[in-house]
Design an enzyme around this catalytic site. Structure first.
Site, PDB file in Angstrom:
ATOM      1  N   GLY A 157       0.833  -1.193   0.000  1.00  0.00           N
ATOM      2  CA  GLY A 157       0.000   0.000   0.000  1.00  0.00           C
ATOM      3  C   GLY A 157       0.868   1.244   0.000  1.00  0.00           C
ATOM      4  CB  SER A 158       4.233   1.624  -1.405  1.00  0.00           C
ATOM      5  OG  SER A 158       4.027   1.248  -2.761  1.00  0.00           O
ATOM      6  CB  SER A 159       0.763   4.371  -4.407  1.00  0.00           C
ATOM      7  OG  SER A 159      -0.526   3.804  -4.199  1.00  0.00           O
ATOM      8  CB  ALA A 172      -7.654   1.756   2.660  1.00  0.00           C
ATOM      9  CE1 TYR A 203     -11.714   4.521  10.067  1.00  0.00           C
ATOM     10  CE2 TYR A 203     -10.951   3.712  12.191  1.00  0.00           C
ATOM     11  CZ  TYR A 203     -10.760   3.872  10.835  1.00  0.00           C
ATOM     12  OH  TYR A 203      -9.628   3.361  10.246  1.00  0.00           O
ATOM     13  CE  LYS A 258      -8.349   0.400  10.034  1.00  0.00           C
ATOM     14  NZ  LYS A 258      -7.218   0.223   9.092  1.00  0.00           N
ATOM     15  CB  VAL A 316      -6.707  15.374   4.545  1.00  0.00           C
ATOM     16  CG1 VAL A 316      -7.579  15.397   3.292  1.00  0.00           C
ATOM     17  CG2 VAL A 316      -7.250  16.360   5.582  1.00  0.00           C
TER      18      VAL A 316
END
Length: 404
Positions: free
Chosen positions: A53-55, A145, A243, A252, A283
């Site tokens: 999820g590196s981007s 995500a 959440y 989670k 954000v």
């Protein structure tokens, strides 16, 4: 050449195109914000890390901070769309920029574009670790995500949902009209029904994280003392029903149970650790989709100002702990806590007071809306200082190529 002027058209918080130069400048700004590493293991002796999820969001921050602060080499995995009729996704351009910075600073770091949930990508990454990075992985950061996940064993596709558990929930939320004027609305979200919670846990819980560890361990690719951390969030009571107490919160909680199971296993097998890191509010492209989060973050910024800790600064602290530069700072449940600046009682009381007073007529004086809208635009490469948005830019930027 595919140069053109890229405009910032959007639907709510979702932009239709991304600006390659703005994305590149934004990543460079993140890199420049990371403190100098000081003495670090150079070249082939540097720690080998995998960031899944590196981007985008905290995964991007983990990648940049790891490269700039810890001097990592290794692999980043993300799933981005190439340029075509529209520009590439912002994550595509951010990855290209990160690769350029890594190369310019002598870091051996490569990027894989594909579905991290698939066994094919896991095998591709395993091959890179084995062939390019001496066959041993020191760190794995998991920051995924996603709206859906297909289980490679069964072929079943699960879909995640943003819903409260038990009963419907009404909350204030921040929106902007077509002219950019802020509006506070009250929205109601129906409760999770059927297998909504189980589906969300199957996508956003710890199943895929554990599968990555299984895959790498079975191929003897984990170094002695290997550490892995999954990035998580708890957040404020103001957003808790949607959440932490909602379907995402159930995922989670599963992630944290997975960490405990993996921690026991890795301690026995390689003398390693598995942790979750609870990060503070930011954000991101994911967070803006959650009702109430935009309002909460805008109010939080108005309370804290520059005391709000950006993701790359939080992940710099995490890398210091993972690499032994600083001791692990764990809570009673064994989680790394990078969110204490957000959740102090004084800060939360101040935000709650503003939340209660927030209306369309008062919001401009209660929340830092200029900061928030700038942050949203910068996710797509817009509103970045020093970029000429009236000038045509090359949009056909290639994905970083693996070189020997």
């Amino acid at each position: 050449m595919t140069e053109r002027i890229v405009s910032s058209r959007s639907r709510g918080f979702l932009f239709l195109d991304s600006h390659p130069v703005g994305c590149e400048r934004a990543v460079r700004g993140m890199w420049d914000a990371v403190p100098a590493p000081g003495p670090a293991a150079p070249g082939k002796d540097a720690p080998v890390a995998l960031v899944i999820g590196s981007s985008a969001g905290y995964g991007l921050a983990a990648t940049v901070a790891g490269l700039a602060r810890a001097g990592i080499r290794g692999i980043g995995v993300s799933f981005e769309k190439a340029p075509g009729r529209r520009t590439a996704t912002a994550g595509w351009y951010r990855t290209a920029a990160t690769a350029d910075l890594a190369r310019d600073h002598g870091r051996d770091f490569v990027f894989v574009n594909g579905d991290a949930f698939s066994d094919a990508v896991k095998e591709e990454v395993a091959g890179l670790v084995r062939e390019r990075f001496s066959g041993k992985l020191d760190h794995l950061v998991y920051s995924v995500a996603a709206p859906r996940r297909t289980d490679p064993d069964t072929g079943v596709t699960y879909s995640s949902v943003l819903k409260p558990i038990g009963e419907a929930h009404r909350t204030k939320t921040l929106v902007f009209d077509d002219g950019g004027a802020p509006e506070i609305r009250t929205v109601e979200t129906g409760p999770a029904a059927g297998d909504d919670t189980e589906q969300t846990v199957a996508v956003m819980g710890g199943a895929d994280w554990a599968r990555w560890i299984d895959h790498l361990c079975a191929r003897d690719l984990l170094a002695g003392g290997f550490t892995t951390v999954a990035l998580s969030y708890i957040g404020s009571p103001l957003t808790g029903a949607m959440y932490r107490q909602g379907t995402i919160g159930a995922a989670k909680a599963h992630l944290e149970r997975t960490a405990r199971d993996l921690d026991d296993r890795l301690a026995k097998e390689v003398g390693g650790r598995a942790l979750t890191s609870v990060n503070g509010a930011a954000v991101t492209q994911s967070s803006t989709a959650i009702p109430g989060i935009a309002l909460y973050v805008g109010l939080l910024r108005s309370v804290l100002g520059d005391g709000m800790v950006p993701p790359v600064a939080q992940l710099t602290l995490l890398w210091d702990q993972l690499t032994g530069r600083a001791p692990l700072d764990l809570d009673d449940e064994g989680r790394v806590r990078l969110d204490t600046w957000e959740l102090s009682p004084a800060v939360q009381d101040a935000v709650a007071e503003r939340w209660r007073s927030a209306t369309t007529g008062t919001i401009a004086g209660l929340a830092d809306l200029d900061w928030f809208t700038t942050q949203v635009r910068q996710l797509y490469g817009f509103a970045v200082p020093g970029v000429d948005y009236a000038a045509p830019v090359e949009t056909d930027v290639p994905w970083p190529v693996h070189t020997a």
